[in-house]
Design a protein around this motif. Structure first.
Motif, short mmCIF file in Angstrom:
data_model
loop_
_atom_site.label_atom_id
_atom_site.label_comp_id
_atom_site.label_asym_id
_atom_site.label_seq_id
_atom_site.Cartn_x
_atom_site.Cartn_y
_atom_site.Cartn_z
N GLY A 134 34.21 32.57 57.02
CA GLY A 134 32.83 32.64 57.49
C GLY A 134 31.85 33.20 56.49
N GLY A 135 32.27 33.55 55.31
CA GLY A 135 31.36 34.03 54.28
C GLY A 135 30.79 35.40 54.55
N GLN A 136 31.53 36.25 55.30
CA GLN A 136 31.04 37.60 55.58
C GLN A 136 31.09 38.46 54.31
OE1 GLN A 136 33.32 39.16 58.82
NE2 GLN A 136 32.97 37.35 60.12
N PRO A 137 30.06 39.32 54.11
CA PRO A 137 29.99 40.11 52.86
C PRO A 137 31.20 41.01 52.66
CG PRO A 137 27.89 40.12 53.99
CD PRO A 137 28.85 39.48 54.94
N ASP A 138 31.68 41.68 53.72
CA ASP A 138 32.80 42.59 53.53
C ASP A 138 34.07 41.82 53.13
OD1 ASP A 138 32.78 41.35 55.98
OD2 ASP A 138 33.88 42.97 56.98
N VAL A 139 34.24 40.62 53.71
CA VAL A 139 35.40 39.79 53.34
C VAL A 139 35.28 39.34 51.88
CG1 VAL A 139 36.60 37.61 53.79
CG2 VAL A 139 35.75 39.01 55.69
N PHE A 140 34.04 38.94 51.51
CA PHE A 140 33.83 38.51 50.12
C PHE A 140 34.13 39.64 49.14
CE2 PHE A 140 31.08 37.97 46.41
CZ PHE A 140 31.45 36.69 45.99
N LEU A 141 33.71 40.88 49.49
CA LEU A 141 33.95 42.03 48.61
C LEU A 141 35.44 42.31 48.48
CD1 LEU A 141 32.87 44.37 46.93
CD2 LEU A 141 32.66 45.72 49.05
N THR A 142 36.16 42.25 49.63
CA THR A 142 37.60 42.50 49.59
C THR A 142 38.32 41.46 48.74
OG1 THR A 142 37.51 43.48 51.81
CG2 THR A 142 39.67 42.75 51.00
N ASN A 143 37.94 40.19 48.97
CA ASN A 143 38.57 39.12 48.18
C ASN A 143 38.26 39.27 46.69
OD1 ASN A 143 39.65 38.05 50.49
ND2 ASN A 143 38.06 36.46 50.73
N THR A 144 37.03 39.70 46.41
CA THR A 144 36.63 39.86 45.01
C THR A 144 37.44 40.95 44.32
OG1 THR A 144 34.37 39.14 45.51
CG2 THR A 144 34.71 40.38 43.47
N ILE A 145 37.59 42.09 44.98
CA ILE A 145 38.37 43.18 44.40
C ILE A 145 39.81 42.76 44.16
CG2 ILE A 145 39.28 45.49 44.84
CD1 ILE A 145 36.69 46.08 46.37
N SER A 146 40.39 42.06 45.15
CA SER A 146 41.77 41.59 45.00
C SER A 146 41.91 40.60 43.85
CB SER A 146 42.22 40.94 46.31
OG SER A 146 43.50 40.38 46.17
N SER A 147 40.94 39.69 43.77
CA SER A 147 41.00 38.68 42.70
C SER A 147 40.81 39.31 41.32
CB SER A 147 39.94 37.61 42.93
OG SER A 147 40.17 36.95 44.16
N LEU A 148 39.90 40.32 41.25
CA LEU A 148 39.68 40.99 39.97
C LEU A 148 40.92 41.70 39.47
CD1 LEU A 148 36.08 42.45 40.38
CD2 LEU A 148 36.81 40.61 38.85
N GLY A 149 41.67 42.28 40.41
CA GLY A 149 42.91 42.95 40.02
C GLY A 149 43.91 41.98 39.41
N VAL A 150 44.05 40.82 40.06
CA VAL A 150 44.98 39.82 39.52
C VAL A 150 44.46 39.27 38.20
CG1 VAL A 150 46.13 37.62 39.97
CG2 VAL A 150 45.75 39.23 41.84
N TRP A 151 43.15 39.07 38.11
CA TRP A 151 42.57 38.55 36.88
C TRP A 151 42.80 39.51 35.71
CZ3 TRP A 151 37.58 39.74 34.36
CH2 TRP A 151 37.29 38.85 33.31
N ALA A 152 42.73 40.82 36.00
CA ALA A 152 42.98 41.81 34.95
C ALA A 152 44.40 41.65 34.38
CB ALA A 152 42.78 43.22 35.50
N VAL A 153 45.35 41.41 35.29
CA VAL A 153 46.73 41.16 34.83
C VAL A 153 46.78 39.91 33.97
CG1 VAL A 153 49.07 40.62 35.59
CG2 VAL A 153 47.73 42.33 36.82
N ALA A 154 46.04 38.87 34.38
CA ALA A 154 46.01 37.63 33.61
C ALA A 154 45.43 37.85 32.22
CB ALA A 154 45.20 36.58 34.36
N VAL A 155 44.39 38.69 32.12
CA VAL A 155 43.79 38.97 30.82
C VAL A 155 44.80 39.64 29.89
CG1 VAL A 155 42.04 40.35 29.63
CG2 VAL A 155 41.44 39.08 31.71
#
Length: 395
Positions: A134-155
């Motif tokens: 549904g594009g809720q801000p809190d969901v977007f923030l949670t997904n962003t933090i999770s994705s950034l963590g995985v992306w850091a591992v990828a870097v």
């Protein structure tokens, strides 16, 4: 595009490719579970179609020849889109991003490309998952933090991989250099061995066949000149020619390997030298005095002393114009010494560069011995050959 690992690659490269293979097993497993679960049919078909498209593109790019980075980046674009759509269609499909991290590194041809496309993948699953909920801000923030963590591992993985590849290339270069050096050394040893063998054969031919042929020529000339004057002497010289020719034939067979040993009989070297001196006296008529100690030597030493004697006597016959020759064989403290002197015309030692003397020096050097030549014009010549003796003179 990172090629499949080969022998000698660092462990990190094998881990990347192992993870890449393992990721497809997980994708297939998750897809099967989804197909068997309660996901709506239209979503199931969408997930199945996206997975099939991704697998097809992967197969196509993996079968293309190496050195085509555009194909790898094309596949990464498909991977980013498919990850975003899967995250939108099904709950939990964002895990595919983590599973396929190695593919971003494998199919990118530079660390910068790997970092960029892993970032695009993180953005795709973040947007897909957020839109699905549904594009809720809190969901977007949670997904962003999770994705950034995985992306850091990828870097981190993208930065480590070039170092591992550099290490691999360095090891490969060292192995290639080592192999090249080994081949060069083998060629050098082969050439050196061939040169040494040619030198040995040349020395043997000079000391045996060449000397024998020289004797035959001298004897033949003498026999022809005395044929009408002294028939008995000519007959004796012809007999010497025949004997010398037979000895040359035997030596030739030894040199070509048709005979197992040289014709030097075992036992005292004095006996061997005496036969040679008797033949020399018979052929030349020169006065030869010999003091030959009864020394037992091994066969190689006897051959070396015999060859030195033959070469020295041949030089006396061809160059010295001597009337007497003296030969002394003596036992030193740890050596055998052979001295050959003549009262001929002599020569300047420093100006002599003949193959015979050089051959004697090299032959004696093989036994740890040496050759001393003393001569001057009008004062004759003295040859002294020394060879260390083995304990008890054993064969």
């Amino acid at each position: 595009m990172l090629q499949r690992p080969r022998r000698g690659d660092p462990v990190w490269i094998w881990v990347l490719h192992g993870w890449e293979v393992f990721s497809w097993g997980l994708i297939a497993l998750v897809t099967l579970i989804t197909m068997a679960g309660g996901t709506p049919t239209d979503r199931k078909l969408g997930i199945l179609a996206l997975t099939a498209v991704l697998a097809l593109c992967y197969g196509l790019v993996r079968t293309r020849p190496a050195g085509q980075p555009a194909a790898g980046y094309g596949y990464l674009c498909v991977l980013v889109v498919v990850l975003g759509l899967l995250s939108y269609l099904g709950d939990g499909f964002g895990v595919f991003y983590t599973v396929t991290l190695t593919q971003f590194i494998v199919f990118a041809d530079s660390p910068r490309g790997a970092v960029l496309f892993t970032g695009l993948g993180a953005l795709a699953i973040t947007l897909g998952g957020s839109l699905r909920e549904g594009g809720q801000p809190d969901v977007f923030l949670t997904n962003t933090i999770s994705s950034l963590g995985v992306w850091a591992v990828a870097v981190v993985m993208a930065l480590l991989t070039p170092r591992a590849l550099a290490q691999r290339d360095e090891r490969a270069a060292l192995r290639a250099e080592l192999k090249s050096t080994q081949l060069e050394l083998a060629e050098v040893y082969q050439r050196q061995g061939a040169a040494e063998e040619r030198e040995r054969l040349a020395r043997e031919i000079h000391d045996t066949l060449a000397q024998g042929f020289a004797s035959i020529i001298v004897l033949a000339e003498a026999a022809r000149s005395q044929l009408a004057v002294d028939v008995d002497r000519s007959a004796q010289q012809l007999q010497s020619i025949e004997q010398t020719a037979r000895e040359n034939l035997a030596e030739a067979r030894v040199l070509v390997g048709a005979a197992p040993r040289s014709g030097v009989a075992p036992g005292s070297v004095a006996v061997t030298l005496r036969r040679t001196l008797d033949r020399f006296t018979e052929d030349t008529g020169l006065d030869v005095t010999a003091d030959l100690a009864d020394i037992d030597c091994d066969r190689p030493t006897r051959i070396a002393l015999l060859r030195c004697t033959q070469e020295s006597l041949a030089n006396v016959r061809k160059h010295a114009a001597a009337t007497t020759v003296g030969v002394v064989l003596a036992h030193g403290p740890d050596t055998v010494e052979l001295e050959i002197t003549d009262d001929g015309r002599g020569f300047v030692v420093e100006d002599s560069h003949g193959f015979g003397l050089d051959g004697m020096r090299k032959r004696l050097a093989e036994f740890g011995g040496g050759l001393t030549v003393t001569s001057s014009l009008g004062d004759g010549t003295r040859i002294l050959a020394t060879i260390p003796l083995a304990p008890d003179g054993q064969e």
